[in-house]
Scaffold this motif. Structure first.
Motif, PDB file in Angstrom:
ATOM      1  N   GLN A   1       0.825  -1.223   0.000  1.00 33.61           N
ATOM      2  CA  GLN A   1       0.000   0.000   0.000  1.00 33.61           C
ATOM      3  C   GLN A   1       0.852   1.263   0.000  1.00 33.61           C
ATOM      4  O   GLN A   1       0.560   2.237   0.698  1.00 33.61           O
ATOM      5  CB  GLN A   1      -0.962   0.003   1.211  1.00 33.61           C
ATOM      6  CG  GLN A   1      -1.943  -1.145   1.243  1.00 33.61           C
ATOM      7  CD  GLN A   1      -3.001  -1.077   0.147  1.00 33.61           C
ATOM      8  OE1 GLN A   1      -3.181  -0.058  -0.503  1.00 33.61           O
ATOM      9  NE2 GLN A   1      -3.669  -2.183  -0.102  1.00 33.61           N
ATOM     10  N   LEU A   2       1.903   1.220  -0.801  1.00 39.19           N
ATOM     11  CA  LEU A   2       2.744   2.419  -0.955  1.00 39.19           C
ATOM     12  C   LEU A   2       2.155   3.293  -2.062  1.00 39.19           C
ATOM     13  O   LEU A   2       1.328   2.839  -2.855  1.00 39.19           O
ATOM     14  CB  LEU A   2       4.173   2.012  -1.325  1.00 39.19           C
ATOM     15  CG  LEU A   2       4.942   1.236  -0.252  1.00 39.19           C
ATOM     16  CD1 LEU A   2       6.217   0.646  -0.841  1.00 39.19           C
ATOM     17  CD2 LEU A   2       5.280   2.109   0.954  1.00 39.19           C
ATOM     18  N   PHE A   3       2.602   4.541  -2.093  1.00 41.95           N
ATOM     19  CA  PHE A   3       2.190   5.432  -3.178  1.00 41.95           C
ATOM     20  C   PHE A   3       3.239   5.350  -4.279  1.00 41.95           C
ATOM     21  O   PHE A   3       4.350   5.871  -4.129  1.00 41.95           O
ATOM     22  CB  PHE A   3       2.061   6.873  -2.668  1.00 41.95           C
ATOM     23  CG  PHE A   3       1.025   7.020  -1.591  1.00 41.95           C
ATOM     24  CD1 PHE A   3      -0.320   7.093  -1.915  1.00 41.95           C
ATOM     25  CD2 PHE A   3       1.391   7.059  -0.251  1.00 41.95           C
ATOM     26  CE1 PHE A   3      -1.283   7.217  -0.928  1.00 41.95           C
ATOM     27  CE2 PHE A   3       0.441   7.184   0.738  1.00 41.95           C
ATOM     28  CZ  PHE A   3      -0.904   7.260   0.402  1.00 41.95           C
ATOM     29  N   ASP A   4       2.888   4.657  -5.358  1.00 34.10           N
ATOM     30  CA  ASP A   4       3.857   4.406  -6.430  1.00 34.10           C
ATOM     31  C   ASP A   4       4.416   5.681  -7.046  1.00 34.10           C
ATOM     32  O   ASP A   4       5.534   5.715  -7.527  1.00 34.10           O
ATOM     33  CB  ASP A   4       3.207   3.557  -7.528  1.00 34.10           C
ATOM     34  CG  ASP A   4       3.124   2.091  -7.103  1.00 34.10           C
ATOM     35  OD1 ASP A   4       3.737   1.750  -6.062  1.00 34.10           O
ATOM     36  OD2 ASP A   4       2.456   1.312  -7.785  1.00 34.10           O
ATOM     37  N   GLU A   5       3.598   6.738  -7.040  1.00 31.78           N
ATOM     38  CA  GLU A   5       4.018   7.972  -7.696  1.00 31.78           C
ATOM     39  C   GLU A   5       4.988   8.784  -6.845  1.00 31.78           C
ATOM     40  O   GLU A   5       5.605   9.736  -7.336  1.00 31.78           O
ATOM     41  CB  GLU A   5       2.806   8.827  -8.071  1.00 31.78           C
ATOM     42  CG  GLU A   5       1.877   9.191  -6.933  1.00 31.78           C
ATOM     43  CD  GLU A   5       0.821   8.129  -6.620  1.00 31.78           C
ATOM     44  OE1 GLU A   5       1.195   6.937  -6.554  1.00 31.78           O
ATOM     45  OE2 GLU A   5      -0.343   8.495  -6.420  1.00 31.78           O
ATOM     46  N   LEU A   6       5.106   8.433  -5.560  1.00 28.36           N
ATOM     47  CA  LEU A   6       6.038   9.154  -4.680  1.00 28.36           C
ATOM     48  C   LEU A   6       7.338   8.361  -4.569  1.00 28.36           C
ATOM     49  O   LEU A   6       7.384   7.155  -4.831  1.00 28.36           O
ATOM     50  CB  LEU A   6       5.434   9.321  -3.284  1.00 28.36           C
ATOM     51  CG  LEU A   6       4.118  10.090  -3.184  1.00 28.36           C
ATOM     52  CD1 LEU A   6       3.720  10.251  -1.709  1.00 28.36           C
ATOM     53  CD2 LEU A   6       4.208  11.462  -3.836  1.00 28.36           C
TER      54      LEU A   6
ATOM     55  N   GLU B   1       9.613  10.042   0.150  1.00 27.92           N
ATOM     56  CA  GLU B   1       8.325  10.740   0.315  1.00 27.92           C
ATOM     57  C   GLU B   1       7.278   9.831   0.958  1.00 27.92           C
ATOM     58  O   GLU B   1       6.479  10.278   1.774  1.00 27.92           O
ATOM     59  CB  GLU B   1       7.814  11.234  -1.044  1.00 27.92           C
ATOM     60  CG  GLU B   1       8.564  12.445  -1.561  1.00 27.92           C
ATOM     61  CD  GLU B   1       8.247  12.771  -3.010  1.00 27.92           C
ATOM     62  OE1 GLU B   1       8.453  13.923  -3.401  1.00 27.92           O
ATOM     63  OE2 GLU B   1       7.804  11.870  -3.754  1.00 27.92           O
TER      64      GLU B   1
ATOM     65  N   LEU C   1       5.798  11.032   4.438  1.00 28.87           N
ATOM     66  CA  LEU C   1       4.358  11.312   4.467  1.00 28.87           C
ATOM     67  C   LEU C   1       3.748  10.780   5.764  1.00 28.87           C
ATOM     68  O   LEU C   1       2.992  11.471   6.455  1.00 28.87           O
ATOM     69  CB  LEU C   1       3.692  10.649   3.262  1.00 28.87           C
ATOM     70  CG  LEU C   1       2.214  10.908   3.072  1.00 28.87           C
ATOM     71  CD1 LEU C   1       1.964  12.361   2.728  1.00 28.87           C
ATOM     72  CD2 LEU C   1       1.660  10.029   1.949  1.00 28.87           C
ATOM     73  N   LYS C   2       4.117   9.546   6.086  1.00 28.26           N
ATOM     74  CA  LYS C   2       3.620   8.961   7.342  1.00 28.26           C
ATOM     75  C   LYS C   2       4.183   9.719   8.538  1.00 28.26           C
ATOM     76  O   LYS C   2       3.485  10.000   9.510  1.00 28.26           O
ATOM     77  CB  LYS C   2       4.033   7.485   7.393  1.00 28.26           C
ATOM     78  CG  LYS C   2       3.791   6.797   8.723  1.00 28.26           C
ATOM     79  CD  LYS C   2       2.360   6.354   8.860  1.00 28.26           C
ATOM     80  CE  LYS C   2       2.085   5.801  10.253  1.00 28.26           C
ATOM     81  NZ  LYS C   2       0.820   5.127  10.346  1.00 28.26           N
TER      82      LYS C   2
ATOM     83  N   LEU D   1       2.430  12.800   9.559  1.00 26.92           N
ATOM     84  CA  LEU D   1       1.204  12.596  10.334  1.00 26.92           C
ATOM     85  C   LEU D   1       1.520  12.387  11.815  1.00 26.92           C
ATOM     86  O   LEU D   1       0.768  12.824  12.683  1.00 26.92           O
ATOM     87  CB  LEU D   1       0.442  11.366   9.812  1.00 26.92           C
ATOM     88  CG  LEU D   1      -0.182  11.463   8.427  1.00 26.92           C
ATOM     89  CD1 LEU D   1      -0.758  10.113   8.008  1.00 26.92           C
ATOM     90  CD2 LEU D   1      -1.293  12.505   8.418  1.00 26.92           C
TER      91      LEU D   1
ATOM     92  N   ARG E   1       8.276   2.673   6.770  1.00 26.41           N
ATOM     93  CA  ARG E   1       7.112   3.560   6.944  1.00 26.41           C
ATOM     94  C   ARG E   1       6.308   3.154   8.182  1.00 26.41           C
ATOM     95  O   ARG E   1       5.865   4.019   8.956  1.00 26.41           O
ATOM     96  CB  ARG E   1       6.224   3.513   5.699  1.00 26.41           C
ATOM     97  CG  ARG E   1       5.072   4.500   5.766  1.00 26.41           C
ATOM     98  CD  ARG E   1       4.219   4.493   4.526  1.00 26.41           C
ATOM     99  NE  ARG E   1       3.443   3.260   4.397  1.00 26.41           N
ATOM    100  CZ  ARG E   1       2.540   3.040   3.442  1.00 26.41           C
ATOM    101  NH1 ARG E   1       2.344   3.974   2.522  1.00 26.41           N
ATOM    102  NH2 ARG E   1       1.870   1.919   3.382  1.00 26.41           N
TER     103      ARG E   1
END
Lengths: 217, 394
Positions: A99-104, A108, A112-113, A116, A157
């Protein structure tokens, strides 16, 4: 941690998709209490509900019978704010499909985590990347990383927060023996620092994490 | 910044700019139109005029072949009663008119142009008179007869007749000094009176004599009172359009500046309502585009949104980020709208002043408050839509 360790209690839980298929399980239809600091490995063949169990505990699925309590409260009663708090401070999760953000980039994704939770310093993060042999992949978009590299980024993460339990869904499945050892060492060390428990889902009982109790699903 | 990068992927800038432009156009049409209407109503149509009692003269349309003589164009008692019963009619007064012969001779007094003419008189109750009329009374035995003539007659003479004949123009003051002989006759009798112009009327287009004179003379020299052919109506002009509708349905003719004004007002109101309605439609469409594009972005990024919630991000935080974008758009539109309305207000008032209208500015608060309310409403609506969509995802 407070005086009383954080506990997860499973009471007669049965996921609806596995209805009637959970005979001889040491988890389903049982009363199980897991305290922070405890390490459990849920072992089962494919399709026996390993990911389902972690998803139920993490509040992603509600299609189950029975009762799951966290910090002595039924998780069905948790609202969005409560889940947000729990996921930032109590439960960390390494998803099977990351569940990573492929575009980042890898960096990043992790920061990102950390934005938060505000839990780690930049230095902490860099040393974790280094510990898992990813220091050269920091600026790389996740889409270009191998599965093994993605798996390690997902672990870093997950460690960017305080937690009472670390939920790991097949966290070593794409790692070679060396990186597996590095990753297990990092996980173990962070869990010890935080006095946290580990809930590990795996096909095999064989794991680089020492001292885990095995429960058959 | 990473979160915005994730949740605004696929953001169509041009779609957004188009929506913004459309919303701005609709917004300015709606609130600009409203403010223009308020200024025009205040300065040109003068609502105090519209709300004050309105007098107008009413007669029937003369048919092409008037076979029935006076009867065809006279008002019956029941017709007058029907008019009086209308909710917006305050009172109705029939014109009285002379049923005796009348003749005026200006020869002895007016050296400039000797005029001799047959005359007619009409009379209305005193409370219907406009302007000042000096010594406006008559009783049997009086030899002086005050009359009021229409200001239009003087204008006709000064700017029509005198202009074409190179005759000197006459002022109202001069005419008030004028005396002329009025000879009335009938039933074999004759009486000579000294006429004088006591005043000028803007409202009533006739030669007015005191009602007491006409009533007395009709009995003494004429055939008694006649059936009224013209009525003076005092009406609440705020109901102008409905009054006009009624009069037209009865095929009555009327000549009233105020009523025309009311009709112009109604037409203008319709025009501004149409402009505002069009503005509202454009605005509605533009915000629909906004709302749709917002929902599209959310749908396109639902995977990222779900992952963010799994990481512990509160969905309300995500809702706020989307709403902030909508809030900025609404703020830009509202602020531009306020500037537009302020500028338009200033410009229109100056323009009206240049055209000779009283140019009082009207309060800007109603459109500004309207904008704030509508902006809040749109933001609230979008909040509910976005919240529902995101909460359903997570």
């Amino acid at each position: 941690m407070g005086k009383n360790p954080v506990r997860i209690h499973l009471e007669n839980v049965e996921p609806q998709p596995l209805r009637g298929e959970v005979a001889n399980s040491e988890v389903w239809h049982r009363d199980i209490t897991i305290s922070a600091g405890q390490c459990l490995l849920f072992k089962a063949a494919s399709g026996k509900g390993k990911t389902t169990l972690l998803s139920i505990i993490f509040g992603l699925r509600r299609d189950y019978q029975g009762k799951v309590t966290f910090e002595d409260a039924d998780i069905r009663s948790f609202g969005r704010a409560e889940w947000s708090r729990v996921r930032q401070t109590q439960l960390a999760y390494v998803f099977q499909d990351f569940q990573l953000f492929d575009e980042l980039t890898a960096w990043e994704n992790v920061t990102l985590k950390n934005q938060l939770t505000g839990y780690r310093t930049v230095g902490d993060l860099k040393s974790m990347f280094q510990a898992l042999g990813l220091e050269n992949k920091i600026g790389e978009p996740v889409a270009r990383l191998s599965r093994g590299q993605k798996q390690r980024v997902a672990v870093i993460r997950a460690l960017c927060q305080p937690f009472a339990f670390l939920l790991l869904d097949e966290p070593f499945s794409h790692l070679d023996r060396e990186t597996m050892g590095q990753t297990a060492a990092l996980i173990r060390s962070e869990c010890q620092k935080q006095g946290a428990g580990i809930l590990l889902a795996s096909l095999e009982a064989d794991t680089p994490l020492a001292g885990v109790d095995i429960k058959k699903l | 910044m990473s979160i915005n990068r994730l949740i605004f992927q696929g953001f169509g800038l041009w779609r957004w700019v188009g929506g913004l432009g459309g919303a701005l156009l609709g917004w300015c049409l709606l609130f600009g139109g409203w403010q223009v209407w308020r200024i025009v109503e205040h300065n040109v149509l003068r609502p105090e005029d519209l709300l004050s009692p309105d007098f107008f003269v009413l007669n029937k349309t003369v048919p092409m072949l008037n076979l029935f003589g006076a009867a065809g164009v006279s008002f019956t008692a029941s017709e007058i009663e029907a008019l009086k019963r209308l909710p917006f009619v305050q009172s109705v007064a029939p014109f009285e008119y002379n049923r005796f012969k009348a003749h005026a001779d200006f020869g002895s007094e007016l050296a400039l142009a000797a005029i001799e003419t047959d005359l007619f008189f009409e009379a209305v109750p005193n409370e219907y008179l406009d302007g000042k009329a000096e010594g406006w009374h008559w009783q049997p035995g009086d030899t002086d007869l005050p009359v009021i003539i229409s200001r239009d007659y003087l204008a006709l003479y000064n700017f029509g007749f005198a202009q074409s004949r190179n005759l000197p123009r006459m002022s109202e003051a001069l005419l008030r000094q004028l005396r002329f002989s009025v000879r009335i006759s009938g039933k074999g009798k004759e009486l000579e009176l000294r006429g004088r112009i006591a005043g000028f009327s803007q409202r009533i287009n006739t030669i007015l004599a005191p009602a007491a004179f006409i009533q007395w003379a009709n009995n003494e020299y004429g055939e008694g009172p006649g059936t009224p052919a013209r009525l003076l109506v005092k009406a609440d002009a705020a109901a102008g359009p409905s009054l006009v509708k009624y009069l037209e349905s009865k095929n009555y003719q009327f000549n009233a500046e105020q009523l025309r004004k009311a009709r112009i007002g109604a037409a203008l109101r319709l025009a501004f309502t149409a402009a505002s309605g069009f503005g509202l439609a454009v605005l509605g469409l533009a915000f629909w585009v906004f709302a749709l594009s917002l929902q599209l972005i959310i749908a396109q990024n639902q995977d990222s949104l779900r992952k963010l919630v799994w990481l512990g991000c509160h969905p309300a935080v995500l809702v706020r980020r989307y709403l902030a974008m909508m809030g900025v758009a609404i703020f830009v539109i509202a602020a531009t709208g306020v500037l537009f309305v302020c500028w338009g207000n200033h410009w229109l008032v100056l323009w009206l002043a240049g055209q000779g209208y009283p140019a009082e500015s009207v309060s800007l608060w109603p459109p500004v408050i309207g904008m704030a309310l509508l902006g809040g409403l749109l933001l609230g609506f979008n909040y509910l839509v976005v919240r529902k969509q995101i909460y359903r995802l997570a």
